[in-house]
Design a protein around this motif. Structure first.
Motif, mmCIF file in Angstrom:
data_model
loop_
_atom_site.group_PDB
_atom_site.id
_atom_site.type_symbol
_atom_site.label_atom_id
_atom_site.label_comp_id
_atom_site.label_asym_id
_atom_site.label_seq_id
_atom_site.Cartn_x
_atom_site.Cartn_y
_atom_site.Cartn_z
ATOM 1 N N TYR B 329 0.762 -1.125 0.000
ATOM 2 C CA TYR B 329 0.205 -0.376 0.272
ATOM 3 C C TYR B 329 1.202 1.458 -0.297
ATOM 4 O O TYR B 329 0.520 2.062 -1.009
ATOM 5 C CB TYR B 329 -1.018 -0.210 1.700
ATOM 6 C CG TYR B 329 -1.910 0.858 1.029
ATOM 7 C CD1 TYR B 329 -2.743 1.516 0.192
ATOM 8 C CD2 TYR B 329 -2.010 1.858 2.392
ATOM 9 C CE1 TYR B 329 -3.742 2.117 -0.025
ATOM 10 C CE2 TYR B 329 -3.114 3.018 2.076
ATOM 11 C CZ TYR B 329 -4.083 2.818 1.178
ATOM 12 O OH TYR B 329 -4.470 4.635 1.520
ATOM 13 N N LYS B 330 1.823 1.521 0.665
ATOM 14 C CA LYS B 330 3.224 2.532 0.937
ATOM 15 C C LYS B 330 3.748 2.513 -0.075
ATOM 16 O O LYS B 330 3.924 3.304 -0.804
ATOM 17 C CB LYS B 330 3.626 2.280 2.468
ATOM 18 C CG LYS B 330 2.806 2.615 3.683
ATOM 19 C CD LYS B 330 4.374 3.740 4.168
ATOM 20 C CE LYS B 330 3.128 3.939 5.546
ATOM 21 N NZ LYS B 330 2.805 2.763 6.204
ATOM 22 N N GLN B 331 3.979 1.770 -0.640
ATOM 23 C CA GLN B 331 4.501 1.808 -2.033
ATOM 24 C C GLN B 331 4.230 2.474 -3.541
ATOM 25 O O GLN B 331 3.871 3.270 -3.955
ATOM 26 C CB GLN B 331 5.721 0.429 -2.243
ATOM 27 C CG GLN B 331 6.439 0.050 -1.035
ATOM 28 C CD GLN B 331 5.961 -0.334 -0.056
ATOM 29 O OE1 GLN B 331 4.776 -0.510 -0.214
ATOM 30 N NE2 GLN B 331 7.072 -1.525 0.293
ATOM 31 N N GLY B 359 -16.561 0.464 -2.708
ATOM 32 C CA GLY B 359 -16.124 -0.617 -1.547
ATOM 33 C C GLY B 359 -14.716 -0.189 -0.715
ATOM 34 O O GLY B 359 -14.711 -1.029 0.162
ATOM 35 N N GLY B 360 -13.968 0.351 -1.148
ATOM 36 C CA GLY B 360 -12.861 0.547 -1.169
ATOM 37 C C GLY B 360 -11.961 -0.921 -0.922
ATOM 38 O O GLY B 360 -12.541 -1.100 -2.218
ATOM 39 N N ILE B 361 -10.862 -0.642 -0.675
ATOM 40 C CA ILE B 361 -9.315 -2.098 -1.525
ATOM 41 C C ILE B 361 -8.823 -2.655 -0.222
ATOM 42 O O ILE B 361 -9.018 -2.358 0.988
ATOM 43 C CB ILE B 361 -8.911 -1.605 -2.515
ATOM 44 C CG1 ILE B 361 -7.546 -0.248 -1.378
ATOM 45 C CG2 ILE B 361 -9.114 0.083 -3.474
ATOM 46 C CD1 ILE B 361 -7.063 0.228 -2.567
ATOM 47 N N GLU B 365 -1.973 -3.891 4.471
ATOM 48 C CA GLU B 365 -2.860 -2.871 5.746
ATOM 49 C C GLU B 365 -4.200 -2.140 6.312
ATOM 50 O O GLU B 365 -4.286 -2.184 7.068
ATOM 51 C CB GLU B 365 -2.022 -1.417 6.082
ATOM 52 C CG GLU B 365 -0.412 -1.439 5.644
ATOM 53 C CD GLU B 365 0.268 0.326 5.140
ATOM 54 O OE1 GLU B 365 -0.599 0.719 5.590
ATOM 55 O OE2 GLU B 365 1.148 0.275 4.693
ATOM 56 N N GLY B 366 -4.697 -3.550 5.491
ATOM 57 C CA GLY B 366 -5.753 -4.350 6.336
ATOM 58 C C GLY B 366 -6.948 -3.560 5.227
ATOM 59 O O GLY B 366 -6.569 -2.923 3.888
ATOM 60 N N GLU B 371 -12.343 6.655 -0.067
ATOM 61 C CA GLU B 371 -11.860 7.930 0.979
ATOM 62 C C GLU B 371 -10.767 7.763 2.175
ATOM 63 O O GLU B 371 -9.653 8.686 1.629
ATOM 64 C CB GLU B 371 -12.956 8.700 1.958
ATOM 65 C CG GLU B 371 -12.826 9.724 2.730
ATOM 66 C CD GLU B 371 -14.302 10.044 3.435
ATOM 67 O OE1 GLU B 371 -14.583 9.037 4.206
ATOM 68 O OE2 GLU B 371 -14.703 10.993 4.068
ATOM 69 N N GLN B 372 -10.504 6.698 2.636
ATOM 70 C CA GLN B 372 -8.875 6.390 2.607
ATOM 71 C C GLN B 372 -8.457 6.718 1.555
ATOM 72 O O GLN B 372 -7.036 7.567 2.287
ATOM 73 C CB GLN B 372 -9.139 5.495 3.572
ATOM 74 C CG GLN B 372 -7.639 5.076 4.592
ATOM 75 C CD GLN B 372 -7.821 6.371 5.912
ATOM 76 O OE1 GLN B 372 -8.788 6.559 6.246
ATOM 77 N NE2 GLN B 372 -6.324 6.636 5.690
ATOM 78 N N VAL B 373 -8.341 6.013 0.797
ATOM 79 C CA VAL B 373 -7.098 6.085 -0.367
ATOM 80 C C VAL B 373 -6.925 7.469 -0.824
ATOM 81 O O VAL B 373 -5.618 8.191 -1.258
ATOM 82 C CB VAL B 373 -7.511 4.933 -2.053
ATOM 83 C CG1 VAL B 373 -7.086 5.379 -2.587
ATOM 84 C CG2 VAL B 373 -7.704 3.601 -0.763
ATOM 85 N N GLY B 374 -7.867 7.903 -1.521
ATOM 86 C CA GLY B 374 -7.726 9.501 -1.289
ATOM 87 C C GLY B 374 -6.717 10.244 -0.558
ATOM 88 O O GLY B 374 -6.288 10.743 -0.859
ATOM 89 N N ALA B 375 -7.525 10.238 0.817
ATOM 90 C CA ALA B 375 -6.702 11.540 1.604
ATOM 91 C C ALA B 375 -5.366 10.204 1.772
ATOM 92 O O ALA B 375 -3.689 11.516 2.374
ATOM 93 C CB ALA B 375 -7.413 10.698 3.297
ATOM 94 N N ASP B 376 -4.851 9.532 1.911
ATOM 95 C CA ASP B 376 -3.952 9.116 2.211
ATOM 96 C C ASP B 376 -2.566 8.998 1.049
ATOM 97 O O ASP B 376 -1.733 9.585 0.444
ATOM 98 C CB ASP B 376 -3.253 7.189 1.967
ATOM 99 C CG ASP B 376 -4.120 6.660 3.816
ATOM 100 O OD1 ASP B 376 -4.474 7.681 4.552
ATOM 101 O OD2 ASP B 376 -4.832 5.172 4.094
#
Lengths: 560, 560
Positions: B329-331, B359-361, B365-366, B371-376
């Motif tokens: 995820y981070k990479q 529905g997210g991915i 990292e779980g 929304e979280q993907v966009g923010a991250d």
């Protein structure tokens, strides 16, 4: 489903060595063919000729056996230039039905891949080759070609051009790695390593528009170039020359079905006269490739309007011969006379303009005035065609009324050197047979010789000297196009000047033809037909540009 | 006159082994380059950097040293995105003077032949390579790229693309025999024997129209593909990015003159803003080839109107990323953040649309919500650009006011996830530097994300699921084009579906990029840039179709 012997992979394996020979031949450009041109029982077997004739006669007066989408409508549009009734009914479908069927076949044909598609194409050509006698009759009675020419040009030579297109397409698609590991060294640490895949992505539905005079020879390059590169093909024959392409499409559909593929990968688009189906199809957004042989008017229209497509056209031209001098006067006249007479000059490669210096030419028989050259050429044509049986074997029959009308009106264009005459065909009482007409013009009558007069009509044009002759050849071809040019000269300086003029005009040149090679003829795998470098054609049969516009490469990559 | 060491034949001999390596590389598509990308003294020598800087500074405020036909008119049209004054005066000529000079050079360049032309082209590239530091400054201060990127993309990587075009052109011209003896067996007697010669006939004057952002990288393929195939080239730079191409043209003219050839084989066509010189040149009948990089509007105009030419355009697109899942995820976020930030998103290859299932991915990292993907992703961009010195090294400067305006208005397009900010450049007080803006959109806002927003503007588009994401990627690219697509997925089924969607859309795909390879970058000799299979470009840099439309084969034959 395909059994193992008829699946694409098996067909590729079966024909692979022939394909390799074909690829080697297009690189080396030497003589090569797997399709014998002789209609001899020793080559094709004792039964081939009678079986071919029976197959042809079996079509007459019936519906052609072709199971295509689009309903039960049948049309009859052909008449033989030899006067016999054909009466073959072809399935007729509208553009929507044809495009829908081709689009549905598109993904499966793409996914067969280059090898499998080459195998299928070569099996189609192989089966067509075995039906060359049947094809000869079909070509004879639609184009008007004499039987032996119809056999050769409509059969083995057309098959050669088709195979040549397969070889170019296959070679261009497979010359670049289909997969690669990419390792980029880094200043510190391990290299970056990616695995890549490279796919051939066909353009889309291909349309091939056939002509009246060479229904197979001029269509096979486009059909097979588009097929091997992965595009389904809609074959739109000329309404007067449907049968040769109907047979071709039937064979293709048979091979596709046996290979477990969608037969609608190849479709026949027979049309009523004046239906303008070609124009309708060419403007469909799904159509991405168009191959056309025919009039300058419609070719130009396609180039202007079928903007979403890769367009290859072969149109009209003003083929030229420049006579400067010769050391084989009789053979030169005989060679030119044959070129003017073969298939009644109804070849896109027939010479039209014969430029002769007004001061005459030097020959092995002494000096000849320009007037004498014209008279001797006329006499040579008359001698060649003196016997009716031999004459009809060379001339064939007149393909359509347009040619007939131009012959009748040619006398008004200038001073007639040789008049056209009727010849009674020994076998076909109602055949339309005419001998060539030759007209003399001065160099200032560019309004006449500067445009094409399709058919057995040629001009002896008197020029100031050879320089002017070469200049007029170069200028008229650069302006109006040509598929052939020829020069007769004994001096290397004139031959070099002619070659330079031909390069500038972008036309293929033959020098000092005196034997059994004629300027009208080009040999697949060795001679280019057309060049793309003058207005007569947008491309050559066949060169790299002819095939590479039919597909793209698309890649994917990921970390190894 | 050329001495022996600088004649085309000598240049061919000098560079022949590199050319052979280049030809092998385009076939194998592995990593290869003769142009080191590191601006290190160890590679280019201790003097290269200061000499390059001095050379660049020597141009400022003066007339550029270029002796071209067309009179003494000089024009100044550039300003650096870093705020410094350039004030370089370029010779200005009208279309008549440029075309006349190019036409006069045409026959002599044609007659050099494929080998000699390849030698001259490679010598030009070799000398440009040695001036890579000078070029880096010129590219930096016209495009706005940061220095290291300007060095690499404007120098060695552009030179690679030029050499790649030389390799494709040379390979395609010389792959077929230049001469052949043709021996056709006869049933009786001796074979027919003909000697044949096959010539490469270039199309005519070529026009290359450069862009603001990649003046060399996007122009070298067209310049060198046209040159090696025998066509004189008129280089029309973007008025804001003249210097890199002026240097290029100057080097080319120097090599041509030393080789005893007409320097007007390569000409610079600098123009005043709004002069529309490109359009004027593109419609000249002598111009037979056009290469263009820039707006969809002018690219479409060229395709519609420059009908006498072989047109290659690279236009706008809607590059896409589909995120289904990841085990890094981070990479992934870091890789995408860099792609969005590099050269302020002013690359034709920068991702614009990032499709994420509503529905997210699933990640290492779980589960992460859309929304979280966009923010991250926004946080990852901010982290990358947190330090001003590092940020400007990635971002460079904004090339022109159009990009600036779009950044300012991007907030109105949807829900802002990341706002653009100004950054003060540590070295150039007047540089225009902006960070990327990210906007969230629902899948039904195709009116917004379905068109290009050139610059550092991207959209996180929330879709129902991965299937919808792949469908939207395929449909928007088929409709509006794209140069790049990427997918992140842990399952081979999703990767296969993405590859299929990319093939249907005709776009090159990168999968799971997490390291130091970015979707915006393509490596010459291995990666195709563009495909020709979607509306963003008519062809690929570089493939067989890109070179084969620039020349024809014309033959001559005679009895042996």
């Amino acid at each position: 489903m395909a059994d193992n012997g008829t699946a694409p992979a098996a067909l590729f394996e079966r024909h692979q060595s022939t394909l390799q020979e074909a690829v080697a031949a297009i690189h080396g450009r030497y003589f090569w063919t797997p399709h014998p041109e002789s209609p001899s029982p020793k080559v094709y077997g004792d039964e081939a000729a009678p079986e071919g004739q029976a197959a042809f006669e079996g079509y007459l007066g019936k519906d052609f056996p072709l199971d295509q989408p689009g309903g039960d409508d049948r049309i009859i549009t052909e008449r033989s230039p030899y006067g016999i009734s054909l009466g073959v009914g072809y399935p007729h479908a509208d553009a929507d039905a044809l495009i829908a069927a081709a689009e549905a076949a598109r993904p499966s044909w793409r996914d067969v891949g280059p090898q499998g598609r080459a195998g299928v194409c070569m099996e189609i050509l192989h089966r067509i080759n075995r039906r060359s006698f049947e094809m000869a009759h079909a070509v004879q009675h639609t184009s008007g070609q004499a039987f032996v020419m119809a056999f050769q040009a409509g059969g083995p030579h057309a098959q050669d051009r088709g195979l040549e297109a397969v070889a170019y397409g296959y070679d261009t698609m497979t010359r670049y790695a289909g997969a690669a590991r990419w390792e980029k060294p880094q200043r510190k640490g391990d290299p970056l390593v990616m695995d890549k895949r490279f796919h051939v992505v066909p353009r889309g539905v291909a349309l091939v528009i056939g002509c009246n005079t060479f229904p197979t020879w001029n269509s096979y390059p486009g059909i097979f170039a588009s097929l091997v590169t992965g595009n389904p093909v809609v074959v739109k024959p000329h309404p007067r020359a449907v049968l040769p392409l109907a047979i071709t499409v039937a064979v293709a559909r048979e091979v596709l079905a046996e290979a477990g593929l969608d037969p609608n990968t190849v479709l026949l688009a027979a049309e009523r006269a004046d239906e303008k189906l070609a124009a309708t199809l060419a403007l469909r957004p799904e159509v991405k490739i168009v191959d056309f042989t025919g009039s300058t008017e419609f070719g130009d229209w396609l180039e202007e309007n079928a903007r979403q497509t890769f367009v290859c056209t072969e149109k009209a031209g003003v083929n030229a011969i420049v006579i400067d001098s010769t050391d084989a006067y009789k053979q030169m006249l005989g060679n030119i006379a044959f070129s003017l007479s073969l298939y009644s000059g109804q070849m896109c490669t027939t010479p039209q303009n014969i430029f002769v210096p007004g001061g005459g030419i030097e020959t092995d028989e002494g000096h000849k005035s320009a007037e004498q050259v014209g008279a001797d050429l006329a006499a040579s044509v008359s001698r060649l065609l003196g016997d009716a049986a031999r004459a009809t074997g060379v001339l064939g029959a007149i393909a359509n009324d347009g040619v007939l009308r131009r012959i009748e009106e040619a006398g008004k264009l200038g001073e007639t050197v040789l008049e056209s005459t009727d010849i009674a065909h020994p076998d076909f009482a109602d055949a339309t047979v005419r001998t060539p007409v030759i007209v003399r013009l001065d160099a200032d009558r560019r309004d006449v010789y500067g445009r094409e007069h399709f058919g057995p009509i040629s001009f002896v044009v008197t020029t100031a000297d050879t320089d002017e002759a070469l200049r007029l050849m170069r200028e008229t071809i650069a302006e109006r196009g040509a598929l052939t040019a020829a020069v007769y000269a004994t001096g290397e300086d004139v031959l070099a000047a002619a070659e330079k003029a031909a390069l500038e005009a972008g036309v293929n040149l033959s020098a000092n033809l005196t034997g059994q090679v004629f300027v009208n003829q080009s040999a697949a795998f060795s001679d280019y037909h057309g060049s793309g470098a003058n207005p007569a054609a947008t491309s050559s049969l066949t060169d790299p540009g002819y095939v590479s516009g039919r597909f793209d490469f698309v890649q994917s990559r990921r970390h190894a």
